[in-house]
Design an enzyme around this catalytic site. Sequence first.
Site, mmCIF file in Angstrom:
data_model
loop_
_atom_site.group_PDB
_atom_site.id
_atom_site.type_symbol
_atom_site.label_atom_id
_atom_site.label_comp_id
_atom_site.label_asym_id
_atom_site.label_seq_id
_atom_site.Cartn_x
_atom_site.Cartn_y
_atom_site.Cartn_z
ATOM 1 N N CYS A 138 0.887 -1.423 0.382
ATOM 2 C CA CYS A 138 0.280 -0.203 0.056
ATOM 3 C C CYS A 138 1.335 1.343 0.124
ATOM 4 C CB CYS A 138 -0.966 0.434 1.335
ATOM 5 S SG CYS A 138 -2.074 1.486 1.494
ATOM 6 N N CYS A 155 3.549 21.411 6.626
ATOM 7 C CA CYS A 155 3.706 20.619 5.888
ATOM 8 C C CYS A 155 4.646 19.910 5.358
ATOM 9 C CB CYS A 155 2.431 19.631 5.580
ATOM 10 S SG CYS A 155 1.895 20.910 4.050
#
Length: 465
Positions: free
Chosen positions: A77, A420
């Site tokens: 994933c 971020c």
Amino acid sequence: MKKNEIVTVKIEDIGTAGEGIGRAEGMTLFIKDALPGDVVTAVVMKLKKTYGYARLLEILTPSPHRVIPKCLESRRCGGCQIQALAYEEQLLFKQSLVRNHLIRIGGFPADEVQKWMQPVIGMENPYHYRNKAQFPIGTDKDGNPVAGFYAGRTHTIIPIEKCYLGVSCNEEILDILLSFMRENDIRPYDEETGRGLVRHVLIRYGFTTKEIMVCIVINGETIPGQELLVEKLSAVSGMTSISVNINRKRTNVILGDTVKTIWGSDYIIDYIGDVKYRISPHSFYQVNPVQTVKLYQTALEYAGLTGNETVWDLYCGIGTISLFLAKKARMVYGVEIVPQAVADAKNNAKMNGINNAKFFVGKAEEVLPDFYDKRTVGEEEADMLHPDVIVVDPPRKGCEESLLSTMLEMSPERIVYVSCDSATLARDLKYLRAGGYEVRSVQPVDQFCHTVHTECVVGIQRKHI
Ligand code: SAH
């Protein structure tokens, strides 16, 4: 070294995408799923002049920091890149990533950086923290509809029953949607052909209020027989808002422009600290509510408010930071590019009885310079031209230079930079430093446990000469 050669490598470092980095035969190799401290064999896939990429074959000696990931799919994933690394080590990795960016990109001396850097604030329980999930819907090899996640860097969907970052209602909602699709022969969207109906499902969960929002993204106007689906979904405990989002474009942007509520409210409500927020499908809202409180509290502390200050909050989203600050400031002005988010911000202010926050729609790099250049002379404008504090919280690409230069001209006492992406943060801090500001403190907060993403709050002060 040649392509397809098998090499033995001791992994020394982690790259920005979470891959292991080691050296062999004078070359630097990037090896996905290898961790610092591992000794591995790998097959060389791609070579450049001084570095290359290799595929992990076998871990000969595991790193002492290797743990067994909770999620069985974590290697395939694309969601978690470093779940196999012990959590305390993940935090150290993020700390050094930020430090290195400040030194290499920001050009700050290592000993100065050492003084500002605070240890990363981690989570006590770094699982099930995400309040938002966006599952792509596709088809398995037998033609059944599946939901899951994209395998790293591809658009192949891995059906995932249980994600350890998400909340438990996700599984229940996916089950209902997929059974409904199977029973009513509703086809998933196919990226290759542009045919089929259901593209994605967006689920949001209010950690404090327990309210749930489901938004189904479709390549059409309605879902045939959707009353039946609504009946089942609305029975899920906490369901508050069900909508469809229309996206008929051949694009990998998830949401289209139009949202139609098909049941319940247009939004859900949640709290951060004691501030209440209204969240619509399109609005940005921090995904980790447990850590967001710590993030905003740090931002508030760095803003150093006493009650008399004028503050700009740029990239304000639905006014989350603005309203947190408004309680301690004289006046807060927010700027945000998404009109719907600004509508939410205004409503959020009203809902919380906050009268000292105003919001503007537009690009921060246009609204602020335009405003500054006009220099209208009313009393309020004079305060706005020379705020005490400017807070910025840009997306990963950081701030435009035109915005940073206006910020310098406005010469606030303090700047709080919420970031971020520590690479663009370092670049922007370099610019601010050249303009007469100094960094006081850098506080990373682990908002995205098990991934390589790192959030930081930086306290910046105007130098007094
Ligand atoms: N401070 C908010 C949102 C931060 S995310 C919070 O903590 O919740 C970044 C926000 O910047 C998003 O809401 C995005 O829509 C907005 N944005 C992106 N580019 C922008 C720009 N050029 N000018 C103003 N806002 C922008």
